[in-house]
Design an enzyme around this catalytic site. Structure first.
Site, mmCIF file in Angstrom:
data_model
loop_
_atom_site.group_PDB
_atom_site.id
_atom_site.type_symbol
_atom_site.label_atom_id
_atom_site.label_comp_id
_atom_site.label_asym_id
_atom_site.label_seq_id
_atom_site.Cartn_x
_atom_site.Cartn_y
_atom_site.Cartn_z
ATOM 1 N N HIS A 62 -116.406 56.944 15.015
ATOM 2 C CA HIS A 62 -117.626 57.083 15.805
ATOM 3 C C HIS A 62 -117.385 56.811 17.285
ATOM 4 C CE1 HIS A 62 -119.595 56.421 11.722
ATOM 5 N NE2 HIS A 62 -119.820 57.671 12.065
ATOM 6 N N ASP A 86 -124.831 59.382 8.149
ATOM 7 C CA ASP A 86 -124.636 57.927 8.072
ATOM 8 C C ASP A 86 -125.207 57.210 9.285
ATOM 9 O OD1 ASP A 86 -122.215 57.374 10.095
ATOM 10 O OD2 ASP A 86 -121.797 59.221 9.012
ATOM 11 N N GLY A 138 -127.417 73.168 9.507
ATOM 12 C CA GLY A 138 -127.074 73.221 10.917
ATOM 13 C C GLY A 138 -126.787 74.624 11.405
ATOM 14 N N ASP A 155 -120.435 66.605 13.525
ATOM 15 C CA ASP A 155 -119.939 65.492 12.708
ATOM 16 C C ASP A 155 -120.112 65.889 11.246
ATOM 17 O OD1 ASP A 155 -119.253 63.114 11.567
ATOM 18 O OD2 ASP A 155 -120.845 61.931 12.502
ATOM 19 N N THR A 157 -118.899 67.446 7.269
ATOM 20 C CA THR A 157 -117.955 67.209 6.183
ATOM 21 C C THR A 157 -116.827 68.226 6.288
ATOM 22 O OG1 THR A 157 -119.316 68.606 4.754
ATOM 23 C CG2 THR A 157 -119.698 66.235 4.647
#
EC number: 2.5.1.16
Length: 284
Positions: A62, A86, A138, A155, A157
């Site tokens: 991050h 998250d 997205g 961000d 997967t």
């Protein structure tokens, strides 16, 4: 009986963590989510068996996906984050008082719900008044956006399953269109080490180069991701991440980080020879 979490990195390589207890598991419309507790890495969660976040090393990922672009252009006000259920990327973005709006797009609402419940360390800023959360794809969200964002952070997967569309030429073209004239795109770029991961990284990188005049790749060590050697893509319409970087200006902000610093900002763009050869001149 001992319980171990194991992720298959290749046909011949597995990565395992000894698990103290299983906390939560469910199958959503999109994927399986497991929340586990480990002595070494603390609480962590996986999607379809693949590691996403651990309490012990999440700060590395991050820090690097947020502070590198934010330090390159200190005037970023409007940000789009795709993925990031998250909340860790949002947490780091909200540390900048200059950021006025953060749109977060996550396809699976249950990821956010579960992280709110079990991962307050990363989800603690999802209720910041500047944050707008959209539960949708997205790829579809960005299609009608134009000249709207100063920074887009992908961000996502891995390039299969629910996140597959976020690695396409169409998606990167729409990101370019959605960015303002000095906009920056940053995405997690996979690992260059194992053959399958390296192929996905190179394919995504080649697609991004079709649209942006400034293309760079930077790296970090993330222990729980495949091989531990992780790349990020930096694509920009105007700002170069080193030539336009003002270390003194960022340090004056007084933002305390655990991994990122202004020396590392410059150093992380110095890639190993095997990665440079793999990219084969596909950076500016």
């Amino acid at each position: 009986m001992e319980l171990w979490y194991t992720e298959q990195h290749t046909e011949n390589v597995r990565f395992s963590i000894k698990v103290e207890k299983e906390i939560h598991t469910e199958k959503t419309e999109f994927q399986r989510i497991d929340v586990l507790e480990a002595k070494e890495f603390g609480r962590f969660f996986t999607l379809d068996g693949l590691m996403m976040v651990t309490e012990k090393d999440e700060f590395i990922y991050h820090d690097m996906i947020v502070h590198v672009p934010m330090a390159t252009n200190p005037n970023i006000k409007n940000v789009l984050v795709i993925g990031a259920g998250d909340g860790g990327t949002i947490r780091e973005l909200t540390r900048y008082s200059t950021v006025e709006k953060i749109d977060m797009v996550e396809i699976d609402k249950r990821v956010v719900d579960i992280c709110r419940e079990y991962f307050p360390l990363t989800s603690c800023k999802l209720d910041d008044k500047r944050v707008n959360v959209f539960y949708e794809d997205g790829l579809k969200f960005i299609r009608d956006k134009e000249d709207e964002y100063d920074l887009i952070i992908v961000d996502s997967t891995d390039p299969f399953g629910p996140g597959e569309g976020l690695f396409t030429k169409e998606f990167y073209g729409n990101c370019y269109k959605a960015l303002r004239e000095d906009g920056i795109l940053v995405n997690q770029h996979e690992s260059p080490y194992y053959d399958n991961d390296a192929a996905a990284m190179k394919e995504a990188h080649e697609k991004i180069t079709k649209f942006f005049p400034i293309i760079r790749v930077y790296q970090a060590h993330i222990p729980t991701y495949p091989s531990g050697h992780w790349l990020f893509g930096f694509a920009s319409k105007k700002y170069h991440p080193i030539k336009d970087f003002d270390a003194e200006a960022w340090n004056k902000l007084g933002i305390k980080t655990k991994y990122y610093n202004t020396d590392l900002h410059v150093g992380c763009f110095a890639l190993p020879t095997y990665v440079r050869d793999m990219l084969n001149g596909l950076t500016d």
